[in-house]
Design a protein around this motif. Structure first.
Motif, PDB file in Angstrom:
ATOM      1  N   ALA A 283      27.151  23.208  42.340  1.00  0.00           N
ATOM      2  CA  ALA A 283      25.763  23.079  42.233  1.00  0.00           C
ATOM      3  C   ALA A 283      25.316  23.323  40.699  1.00  0.00           C
ATOM      4  O   ALA A 283      24.490  22.674  40.202  1.00  0.00           O
ATOM      5  CB  ALA A 283      25.224  24.157  43.131  1.00  0.00           C
ATOM      6  N   LYS A 284      26.017  24.170  39.943  1.00  0.00           N
ATOM      7  CA  LYS A 284      25.712  24.310  38.665  1.00  0.00           C
ATOM      8  C   LYS A 284      26.041  23.077  37.568  1.00  0.00           C
ATOM      9  O   LYS A 284      25.362  22.650  36.926  1.00  0.00           O
ATOM     10  CB  LYS A 284      26.518  25.603  38.203  1.00  0.00           C
ATOM     11  N   ALA A 285      27.189  22.506  38.149  1.00  0.00           N
ATOM     12  CA  ALA A 285      27.673  21.450  37.334  1.00  0.00           C
ATOM     13  C   ALA A 285      26.751  20.308  37.705  1.00  0.00           C
ATOM     14  O   ALA A 285      26.306  19.466  36.665  1.00  0.00           O
ATOM     15  CB  ALA A 285      28.958  20.954  37.895  1.00  0.00           C
ATOM     16  N   LYS A 286      26.084  20.232  38.853  1.00  0.00           N
ATOM     17  CA  LYS A 286      25.261  18.938  39.195  1.00  0.00           C
ATOM     18  C   LYS A 286      23.778  19.209  38.331  1.00  0.00           C
ATOM     19  O   LYS A 286      23.341  18.256  37.926  1.00  0.00           O
ATOM     20  CB  LYS A 286      25.025  19.034  40.734  1.00  0.00           C
ATOM     21  N   ALA A 287      23.389  20.305  38.288  1.00  0.00           N
ATOM     22  CA  ALA A 287      22.319  20.755  37.643  1.00  0.00           C
ATOM     23  C   ALA A 287      22.374  20.369  36.082  1.00  0.00           C
ATOM     24  O   ALA A 287      21.427  19.890  35.722  1.00  0.00           O
ATOM     25  CB  ALA A 287      21.850  22.220  37.698  1.00  0.00           C
ATOM     26  N   GLN A 288      23.504  20.696  35.456  1.00  0.00           N
ATOM     27  CA  GLN A 288      23.886  20.340  34.070  1.00  0.00           C
ATOM     28  C   GLN A 288      23.926  19.016  33.858  1.00  0.00           C
ATOM     29  O   GLN A 288      23.526  18.329  32.800  1.00  0.00           O
ATOM     30  CB  GLN A 288      24.963  21.254  33.651  1.00  0.00           C
ATOM     31  N   GLU A 289      24.358  18.124  35.062  1.00  0.00           N
ATOM     32  CA  GLU A 289      24.367  16.642  34.722  1.00  0.00           C
ATOM     33  C   GLU A 289      23.156  16.073  34.657  1.00  0.00           C
ATOM     34  O   GLU A 289      22.732  15.155  33.827  1.00  0.00           O
ATOM     35  CB  GLU A 289      25.230  16.104  35.920  1.00  0.00           C
ATOM     36  N   TYR A 290      22.168  16.645  35.304  1.00  0.00           N
ATOM     37  CA  TYR A 290      20.833  16.106  35.209  1.00  0.00           C
ATOM     38  C   TYR A 290      20.216  16.572  34.085  1.00  0.00           C
ATOM     39  O   TYR A 290      19.550  15.816  33.590  1.00  0.00           O
ATOM     40  CB  TYR A 290      19.758  16.743  36.589  1.00  0.00           C
TER      41      TYR A 290
ATOM     42  N   ALA B 278      26.959  10.475  26.519  1.00  0.00           N
ATOM     43  CA  ALA B 278      27.122  11.433  27.747  1.00  0.00           C
ATOM     44  C   ALA B 278      27.605  12.938  26.728  1.00  0.00           C
ATOM     45  O   ALA B 278      27.249  13.845  27.118  1.00  0.00           O
ATOM     46  CB  ALA B 278      27.670  10.845  28.935  1.00  0.00           C
ATOM     47  N   ALA B 279      28.550  12.488  25.979  1.00  0.00           N
ATOM     48  CA  ALA B 279      29.255  13.706  25.813  1.00  0.00           C
ATOM     49  C   ALA B 279      28.439  14.440  24.672  1.00  0.00           C
ATOM     50  O   ALA B 279      28.396  15.622  24.613  1.00  0.00           O
ATOM     51  CB  ALA B 279      30.792  13.282  24.818  1.00  0.00           C
ATOM     52  N   GLN B 280      27.748  13.659  23.886  1.00  0.00           N
ATOM     53  CA  GLN B 280      26.845  14.353  22.774  1.00  0.00           C
ATOM     54  C   GLN B 280      25.584  14.835  23.482  1.00  0.00           C
ATOM     55  O   GLN B 280      25.234  16.280  23.277  1.00  0.00           O
ATOM     56  CB  GLN B 280      26.347  13.486  22.020  1.00  0.00           C
ATOM     57  N   SER B 281      25.215  14.381  24.692  1.00  0.00           N
ATOM     58  CA  SER B 281      23.787  15.051  25.693  1.00  0.00           C
ATOM     59  C   SER B 281      24.380  16.435  26.162  1.00  0.00           C
ATOM     60  O   SER B 281      23.903  17.653  26.085  1.00  0.00           O
ATOM     61  CB  SER B 281      23.229  14.252  26.468  1.00  0.00           C
ATOM     62  N   THR B 282      25.808  16.213  26.600  1.00  0.00           N
ATOM     63  CA  THR B 282      26.431  17.483  27.348  1.00  0.00           C
ATOM     64  C   THR B 282      26.598  18.649  26.346  1.00  0.00           C
ATOM     65  O   THR B 282      26.312  19.899  26.451  1.00  0.00           O
ATOM     66  CB  THR B 282      27.581  17.225  28.009  1.00  0.00           C
ATOM     67  N   GLN B 283      27.073  18.245  25.290  1.00  0.00           N
ATOM     68  CA  GLN B 283      27.439  19.213  23.991  1.00  0.00           C
ATOM     69  C   GLN B 283      25.854  19.954  23.645  1.00  0.00           C
ATOM     70  O   GLN B 283      26.068  21.106  23.229  1.00  0.00           O
ATOM     71  CB  GLN B 283      28.012  18.678  22.781  1.00  0.00           C
TER      72      GLN B 283
ATOM     73  N   GLN C 237      24.884  22.363  26.304  1.00  0.00           N
ATOM     74  CA  GLN C 237      25.534  23.538  26.319  1.00  0.00           C
ATOM     75  C   GLN C 237      25.304  24.534  24.985  1.00  0.00           C
ATOM     76  O   GLN C 237      24.954  25.770  25.251  1.00  0.00           O
ATOM     77  CB  GLN C 237      26.936  23.250  26.157  1.00  0.00           C
ATOM     78  N   LYS C 238      24.789  23.813  24.228  1.00  0.00           N
ATOM     79  CA  LYS C 238      24.316  24.579  22.875  1.00  0.00           C
ATOM     80  C   LYS C 238      22.892  25.228  23.249  1.00  0.00           C
ATOM     81  O   LYS C 238      22.799  26.588  22.840  1.00  0.00           O
ATOM     82  CB  LYS C 238      24.060  23.906  21.596  1.00  0.00           C
ATOM     83  N   LEU C 239      22.151  24.436  24.016  1.00  0.00           N
ATOM     84  CA  LEU C 239      20.613  25.143  23.994  1.00  0.00           C
ATOM     85  C   LEU C 239      20.746  26.116  25.108  1.00  0.00           C
ATOM     86  O   LEU C 239      20.203  26.971  25.145  1.00  0.00           O
ATOM     87  CB  LEU C 239      19.862  23.810  24.799  1.00  0.00           C
ATOM     88  N   LEU C 240      21.554  25.968  26.173  1.00  0.00           N
ATOM     89  CA  LEU C 240      21.826  26.893  27.126  1.00  0.00           C
ATOM     90  C   LEU C 240      22.367  28.151  26.697  1.00  0.00           C
ATOM     91  O   LEU C 240      21.883  29.236  27.239  1.00  0.00           O
ATOM     92  CB  LEU C 240      22.556  26.628  28.492  1.00  0.00           C
ATOM     93  N   THR C 241      23.427  28.272  25.659  1.00  0.00           N
ATOM     94  CA  THR C 241      24.018  29.229  24.852  1.00  0.00           C
ATOM     95  C   THR C 241      22.959  29.974  24.417  1.00  0.00           C
ATOM     96  O   THR C 241      22.769  31.054  24.456  1.00  0.00           O
ATOM     97  CB  THR C 241      25.241  28.836  24.374  1.00  0.00           C
ATOM     98  N   ASN C 242      21.933  29.391  23.689  1.00  0.00           N
ATOM     99  CA  ASN C 242      21.080  29.932  22.694  1.00  0.00           C
ATOM    100  C   ASN C 242      19.704  30.561  23.682  1.00  0.00           C
ATOM    101  O   ASN C 242      19.374  31.526  23.222  1.00  0.00           O
ATOM    102  CB  ASN C 242      20.411  28.981  21.860  1.00  0.00           C
ATOM    103  N   GLY C 243      19.667  30.079  24.682  1.00  0.00           N
ATOM    104  CA  GLY C 243      18.374  30.399  25.584  1.00  0.00           C
ATOM    105  C   GLY C 243      18.870  31.388  26.703  1.00  0.00           C
ATOM    106  O   GLY C 243      18.130  32.000  27.631  1.00  0.00           O
ATOM    107  N   LYS C 244      20.172  31.737  26.908  1.00  0.00           N
ATOM    108  CA  LYS C 244      20.648  32.637  27.951  1.00  0.00           C
ATOM    109  C   LYS C 244      20.066  33.791  27.861  1.00  0.00           C
ATOM    110  O   LYS C 244      19.931  34.587  26.858  1.00  0.00           O
ATOM    111  CB  LYS C 244      22.364  32.906  27.617  1.00  0.00           C
ATOM    112  N   ASN C 245      19.534  34.302  29.234  1.00  0.00           N
ATOM    113  CA  ASN C 245      19.000  35.615  29.345  1.00  0.00           C
ATOM    114  C   ASN C 245      17.534  35.799  28.511  1.00  0.00           C
ATOM    115  O   ASN C 245      17.115  36.715  28.221  1.00  0.00           O
ATOM    116  CB  ASN C 245      19.752  36.711  29.097  1.00  0.00           C
ATOM    117  N   LYS C 246      17.040  34.546  28.130  1.00  0.00           N
ATOM    118  CA  LYS C 246      15.698  34.600  27.375  1.00  0.00           C
ATOM    119  C   LYS C 246      14.673  33.866  28.472  1.00  0.00           C
ATOM    120  O   LYS C 246      15.069  32.748  28.914  1.00  0.00           O
ATOM    121  CB  LYS C 246      15.749  33.916  26.055  1.00  0.00           C
ATOM    122  N   PRO C 247      13.442  34.600  28.513  1.00  0.00           N
ATOM    123  CA  PRO C 247      12.622  34.020  29.594  1.00  0.00           C
ATOM    124  C   PRO C 247      11.972  32.575  28.974  1.00  0.00           C
ATOM    125  O   PRO C 247      11.522  31.811  29.499  1.00  0.00           O
ATOM    126  CB  PRO C 247      11.383  35.236  29.653  1.00  0.00           C
ATOM    127  N   TYR C 248      11.885  32.632  27.349  1.00  0.00           N
ATOM    128  CA  TYR C 248      11.438  31.375  26.741  1.00  0.00           C
ATOM    129  C   TYR C 248      12.398  31.302  25.519  1.00  0.00           C
ATOM    130  O   TYR C 248      12.318  32.016  24.639  1.00  0.00           O
ATOM    131  CB  TYR C 248      10.072  31.290  26.649  1.00  0.00           C
TER     132      TYR C 248
END
Length: 199
Positions: free
Chosen positions: A119-126, A140-145, A148-159
């Motif tokens: 489910a997480k992999a499908k969400a990240q594909e979208y 596709a590889a650049q957008s995935t990269q 991942q950077k955005l999700l890492t930087n935003g981890k546990n942050k409400p915004y």
């Protein structure tokens, strides 16, 4: 409450960071930028976006977006959403009348158990496909990269927001309540343009 209604309610309670009650209220630090007066739109309507997205991503189809009750919103804003599956929803804030996109959002509601990884992999594909939809020069590889950077930087942050050119990427990580990823246009000023040219 029907099972499908709870995720929709959760989506919009967690998704909308802080909606102004009156259109006349000045923007505050907690007001989502796409709600500010004069916030820009992308140069495509939601139907144009959906048609192109589905053509470009045949395995990641988006169903038709349906208007959502937005009586508390500004008069110039329309909200719409579509369910992708039980744990994944796409939503949008549109300029009323033109239905041009002010914010394109995808929300993942975490699932526990053996289905979580898929489910997480499908969400990240979208989410990566949303990045490519607004930055078509990325592979596709650049957008995935980038995702991942955005999700890492935003981890546990409400915004968490990051801008690149005329696009703002937003991550709202609400832990077990879900994660929302958004792509929004920003207004470039002359000084921004000059600064970009100097890099």
């Amino acid at each position: 409450m029907k099972a499908w209604r709870y995720p929709i309610w959760l989506l919009f309670s967690a998704l909308i960071f802080s909606m102004p009650i009156h259109a006349e209220e000045p923007p505050t630090a907690t007001t989502a930028p796409y709600l500010w007066p004069g916030a820009p739109t992308f140069d495509q309507s939601i139907s144009q976006f959906r048609e192109k997205f589905n053509t470009d991503n045949p395995t990641l189809a988006l169903s038709e977006f349906r208007a959502v009750d937005s009586r508390g919103d500004q008069a110039n804003l329309t909200r719409a959403a579509t369910k992708i599956n039980d744990y994944l929803y796409a939503s949008t804030a549109l300029e009323r009348g033109t239905l041009k996109i002010k914010s394109m959002q995808i929300t993942w509601l975490p699932v526990q158990g053996p289905e979580q990884k898929a489910a997480k992999a499908k969400a990240q594909e979208y989410m990566a496909a949303f990045i490519r939809a607004f930055s078509p020069t990325l592979t596709a590889a650049q957008s995935t990269q980038k995702l991942q950077k955005l999700l890492t930087n935003g981890k546990n942050k409400p915004y968490y927001a990051e801008t690149e050119g005329a696009i703002r990427y937003v991550v709202a990580d609400n832990g077990e309540k879900g994660l929302t990823f958004a792509v929004e246009p920003i207004k470039l000023t002359l000084s921004d343009s000059l600064e970009e040219n100097n890099k």
